[in-house]
Every structure is written in structure tokens, then in C-alpha cells.
Design an enzyme around this catalytic site. Structure first.
Site, mmCIF file in Angstrom:
data_model
loop_
_atom_site.group_PDB
_atom_site.id
_atom_site.type_symbol
_atom_site.label_atom_id
_atom_site.label_comp_id
_atom_site.label_asym_id
_atom_site.label_seq_id
_atom_site.Cartn_x
_atom_site.Cartn_y
_atom_site.Cartn_z
ATOM 1 N N THR A 14 0.814 -1.210 0.000
ATOM 2 C CA THR A 14 0.000 0.000 0.000
ATOM 3 C C THR A 14 0.847 1.259 0.000
ATOM 4 O O THR A 14 0.454 2.279 -0.565
ATOM 5 C CB THR A 14 -0.941 0.005 1.222
ATOM 6 O OG1 THR A 14 -1.751 -1.162 1.177
ATOM 7 C CG2 THR A 14 -1.845 1.222 1.231
ATOM 8 N N TYR A 27 -7.488 0.421 -4.903
ATOM 9 C CA TYR A 27 -6.164 0.870 -5.343
ATOM 10 C C TYR A 27 -5.359 -0.341 -5.774
ATOM 11 O O TYR A 27 -5.735 -1.488 -5.513
ATOM 12 C CB TYR A 27 -5.434 1.621 -4.214
ATOM 13 C CG TYR A 27 -5.060 0.756 -3.035
ATOM 14 C CD1 TYR A 27 -3.806 0.170 -2.926
ATOM 15 C CD2 TYR A 27 -5.980 0.512 -2.014
ATOM 16 C CE1 TYR A 27 -3.466 -0.633 -1.859
ATOM 17 C CE2 TYR A 27 -5.654 -0.285 -0.934
ATOM 18 C CZ TYR A 27 -4.395 -0.854 -0.862
ATOM 19 O OH TYR A 27 -4.067 -1.654 0.197
ATOM 20 N N THR A 93 1.288 -4.210 4.476
ATOM 21 C CA THR A 93 1.055 -4.458 5.898
ATOM 22 C C THR A 93 0.433 -5.825 6.183
ATOM 23 O O THR A 93 0.527 -6.311 7.309
ATOM 24 C CB THR A 93 0.145 -3.368 6.488
ATOM 25 O OG1 THR A 93 -1.112 -3.355 5.783
ATOM 26 C CG2 THR A 93 0.802 -1.999 6.382
ATOM 27 N N LYS A 166 -0.485 -7.052 13.022
ATOM 28 C CA LYS A 166 -1.564 -6.227 12.490
ATOM 29 C C LYS A 166 -2.850 -6.590 13.211
ATOM 30 O O LYS A 166 -3.297 -7.740 13.164
ATOM 31 C CB LYS A 166 -1.709 -6.430 10.983
ATOM 32 C CG LYS A 166 -2.647 -5.423 10.324
ATOM 33 C CD LYS A 166 -2.630 -5.547 8.808
ATOM 34 C CE LYS A 166 -3.513 -4.475 8.157
ATOM 35 N NZ LYS A 166 -3.504 -4.568 6.687
#
Length: 328
Positions: A14, A27, A93, A166
Site C-alpha cells: 500500500t 487501489y 502491511t 496487524k
């Protein structure tokens, strides 16, 4: 004073993502070239020489053996090169905790190695990538960053790779550090370490494997039976990590099947599907009698990574595997 020379290894994610618009949700991870990111960073006037090297331009959900091997080779070369002061890895991530932990297990720590990512693509409103990247440069440029193992820089925090995970799908502060807290707080203008280097002069704990064995994560659910265990063994799994209920629990038939697998030489580690907590030995499950291993502070993703590295290094005895998890 000569500015630090930092090797920047790009994998995509990202932080290098490009969307269809500043307010859109969709995206493409890795859509921006690493040189473009560094050019944006150079405009901030940071005192460091950044040397880009592309490894991949992918979303980190697709990262695997080829990328890990390339990263390890590049990091080893940088650690041995007196002209390189530190390494930064731009990374998605989703699997940053797995890549970071693999490198942490298999590299020494004489120089800083810093993973950095973003929760919002580069062209989104409120993008966090450039701040995180600038913070990573701040960390990597600091001589006090060496001897701390592989680190992850996100959300103005410096986290040890062994602890970072995460914990949110899209929140800007998606990463947590468990069981130990952050190593430092960082901004582009300041860096405050919370303690001395904890891995100074430490050698790599394990050899980087020539290949990684197939190890599966089995998530426990109410009402399940032993058939998923049998299916995993049927496809050649060399180890199994149970993402269990509570302290790594599962229905009795599942635990029995896992114990049978352990008796046949397949290491089985009990971790928890719960977001945070320690999985101890012999709480609800009799690990001693069943030949199982408790993951302790490692969640399923890190437990799988450590188990793969252990098996690849010839460590499969339950007591030896447990000792490795106790010391992780």
C-alpha cells in the site's frame, strides 16, 4: 558529517499503492515505482543517502519464498558491506509481521533493518506512507538503532518484529506490539528509545533455510471434527499450527487427531485465534501427555513462521520446539 547510506528494498504494498482517486477505496498495491517514492522523500530534505533496489511490486498477500529469499540475500550483503549503514524494506502491511519475523530469526543485528508500510495508498486523502517512510529513515539513520533486531515502523511507533502484529484491517494505527511494548516513539523530527539495544552483538538464531516446509494454520471452530486435520496431513503438511479457542483449545476430536499427528512426528503447535494473550502449557490441554507445543506469546502467523524455520533446521522434537517458542 557524511550522511548515512541506507539501502531501500522495495516490495510494493500500500505504501507504493495508487488508486483511482483521492477519495476512492480501491487501489493497486505496488503501483508506484520505488524511485518515485524516494524522490518524494528527498523533497522533505532528510539527511540520508537512499539507494533503491526493487525486489517486487506486489501486494504483500502474494509475498512468498522467492521474495523472502531475495530480501535475505540483499540484507546479508548490506550487513557485510561497510559502505551501507542500514536497510529499509518497504512492504505491504498484510504480511509484514511474517516477513519481519523471518528476517529477525535468520539475520544477525549489527545494523538496523527496518520494515515500513502504510495503511492508505500514496494518492489517498490523509496518506500515511510518506510520514512512515520519513520516520523509518529517522530510525535507520540513528546509530542506536543497531542491535535491536528487525523492526517495523508504523504510526509513529517503532516495534520489534518479534512483537509486531496487524490488529486492525484498515485503521491508521493498525499495528500493536505484544507482549512487549514499542521500542521507541518516532516522528520525522524526533526519536526516543525506551531502552538499550536488546540484541547487541547477537548472531542469527537460525540458518536461513534452502526451502520452507508446508506448515498449515488450522482455525478451530465450534462443532468441527477431526477431518480437517486428516486433510492437512493428506496434502503433506510437515507441521500444524492450531489457531484455537481461548488458550489454544479445540474440540476433543480435533485435539485427539492433532495428538496422533504429533505421535507420527508432525510437530503441532497450539496458538490462539484470540487477538492477544499467552498460550500456556497444560492448562485445558495436557500438552505433556499429547506431545503438543504451546505457542506462548506468538499468534498463529508468527507461530507458523517459527515452526517452518525450526523444521527446516531439523528441529522437530516437541521439547526442542517448545524451548524455541519459550525463547521467542
Amino acid at each position: 558529517m557524511t550522511p548515512p547510506r541506507i539501502l531501500v528494498l522495495g516490495t510494493g504494498g500500500t505504501i507504493a499503492g495508487a488508486g483511482s482517486g483521492a477519495t476512492g477505496a480501491a487501489y493497486r498495491p505496488g503501483g508506484l515505482a520505488l524511485e518515485t517514492l524516494i524522490a518524494h522523500l528527498d523533497a522533505l530534505g532528510l539527511v540520508a543517502e537512499l539507494m533503491p533496489q526493487d525486489v517486487a511490486r506486489i501486494g504483500s498477500q502474494d509475498i512468498g519464498w522467492a521474495e523472502w529469499q531475495a530480501l535475505h540475500v540483499a540484507c546479508e550483503s548490506a550487513l557485510a558491506d561497510p559502505a551501507v549503514d542500514a536497510v529499509i524494506i518497504t512492504h505491504g502491511t498484510d504480511t509484514a509481521e511474517e516477513t519481519g519475523f523471518l528476517l529477525d530469526l535468520t539475520l544477525p543485528s549489527p545494523k538496523a533493518i527496518v520494515l515500513v508500510g502504510a495503511m492508505r495508498p500514496a494518492d489517498a486523502v490523509g496518506a500515511d506512507g510518506m510520514r512512515n517512510f520519513a520516520n523509518a529513515v529517522k530510525v535507520a539513520s540513528d546509530p542506536a538503532a543497531s542491535g535491536r533486531g528487525v523492526m517495523l515502523v508504523m504510526g509513529d511507533a517503532v516495534l520489534a518484529a518479534r512483537d509486531a502484529r496487524k490488529a486492525a484491517t484498515s485503521a491508521i494505527d493498525a499495528f500493536r506490539s505484544f507482549p512487549r511494548g514499542p521500542l521507541a516513539r518516532v516522528t520525522p523530527a524526533s526519536l526516543d528509545w525506551f531502552g538499550p539495544p536488546h540484541r547487541a552483538n547477537e548472531r542469527a538464531r537460525y540458518s536461513f533455510p534452502q526451502a520452507l516446509p508446508r506448515v498449515a494454520i488450522l482455525t478451530a471452530g465450534a462443532g468441527m471434527d477431526e477431518q480437517p486435520v486428516e486433510a492437512l496431513l493428506g496434502i503433506g503438511c510437515k507441521g500444524v499450527v492450531l489457531a484455537g479457542m481461548g488458550q489454544g483449545n479445540a474440540p476433543a476430536s480435533v485435539i485427539a487427531a492433532l495428538s496422533q499427528a504429533a505421535a507420527r512426528g508432525v510437530p503441532v503447535v497450539r496458538s490462539s485465534r484470540v487477538d492477544e494473550g499467552i498460550v500456556d502449557r497444560n492448562v485445558e490441554v495436557d500438552d505433556d501427555a499429547l506431545g503438543l507445543v504451546a505457542a506462548r506469546a506468538l499468534g498463529p502467523a508468527k507461530a507458523r513462521m517459527l515452526l517452518m524455520v525450526l523444521i527446516a533446521n531439523g528441529i522437530t522434537d516437541a521439547a526442542e520446539v517448545q524451548a524455541a517458542f519459550d525463547g521467542a
